[in-house]
Design an enzyme around this catalytic site. Structure first.
Site, PDB file in Angstrom:
ATOM      1  N   VAL A 127       0.747  -1.395  -0.019  1.00 24.24           N
ATOM      2  CA  VAL A 127      -0.073  -0.044  -0.138  1.00 24.24           C
ATOM      3  C   VAL A 127       0.734   1.060  -0.105  1.00 24.24           C
ATOM      4  CG1 VAL A 127      -1.501   1.231   0.958  1.00 24.24           C
ATOM      5  CG2 VAL A 127      -2.097  -1.126   1.404  1.00 24.24           C
ATOM      6  N   CYS A 128       1.914   1.172   1.052  1.00 24.67           N
ATOM      7  CA  CYS A 128       2.946   2.406   0.397  1.00 24.67           C
ATOM      8  C   CYS A 128       3.612   2.306  -0.621  1.00 24.67           C
ATOM      9  CB  CYS A 128       4.054   2.294   1.565  1.00 24.67           C
ATOM     10  SG  CYS A 128       3.355   1.748   3.344  1.00 24.67           S
ATOM     11  N   ASP A 129       3.671   1.544  -1.364  1.00 28.68           N
ATOM     12  CA  ASP A 129       4.450   1.664  -2.672  1.00 28.68           C
ATOM     13  C   ASP A 129       3.445   1.937  -3.520  1.00 28.68           C
ATOM     14  OD1 ASP A 129       6.689  -0.057  -4.389  1.00 28.68           O
ATOM     15  OD2 ASP A 129       4.989   0.191  -5.155  1.00 28.68           O
TER      16      ASP A 129
END
Length: 172
Positions: free
Chosen positions: A64-66
């Site tokens: 999700v951060c990527d």
């Protein structure tokens, strides 16, 4: 004593505690001290006179951060230079630099809060139980005021990209 706030976020459905104040739109943006990928200190003064879109993530090494960092990089690429875009995480600067190189990230500048946790504590997004930053987005105007804030309720969910970008563009 650091303020503790509950009932705001969950991580995989489990309630978490945020440390620090409840920074809201209209507030003066708190200062912070983080480091860039060259281990150079960065603070609020480094974006003085510019609009700052600050995406906050637990770790660039998660899906999700990527995705979040790549989307903000893509969606802000055409914004003028008066807009700076940061992604702040607790990742070490060396890992951030490697990740950005592999991902082709150019508009977004990654910043690490690993030394002092000052961004997390000053913006109220340090997760007490995990010692990671809660997924959130802040837009800070040229006047140094917080114009937009989203603290994503479930840490594993993505933010509202459209609202954050609209708030940023409104300040142009």
């Amino acid at each position: 004593m650091t303020e503790e706030r509950t009932g705001i976020i969950t991580f995989k459905g489990n309630p978490m505690t945020l440390l620090g104040p409840d920074v809201k739109p209209g507030d003066s943006a708190p200062d912070f001290r983080v480091v860039n990928t060259d281990l150079q200190p960065v603070g609020l003064a480094d974006s003085k006179g510019k609009i700052s879109l600050v995406a906050v993530v637990p770790s660039l090494d998660t899906g999700v951060c990527d995705t979040m960092t790549r989307k903000f990089n893509e969606q802000t690429a055409r914004l003028p230079d008066e807009v700076v875009v940061y992604t702040v995480s607790m990742d070490l600067p060396f890992a951030q630099k490697r990740w950005c190189g592999n991902a082709g990230i150019e508009k977004v500048k990654t910043l690490s809060d690993y030394q002092d946790r000052s961004f997390g504590l000053n913006y109220g997004v340090l997760i007490k139980e995990l010692k990671l930053l809660a997924r959130s987005v802040f837009v800070i105007g040229k006047d140094g005021k917080v114009a937009y804030r989203e603290i994503v309720r479930e840490v594993t969910d993505e933010p509202d990209y459209e609202s954050a970008l609209a708030a940023t563009k409104k300040l142009l």
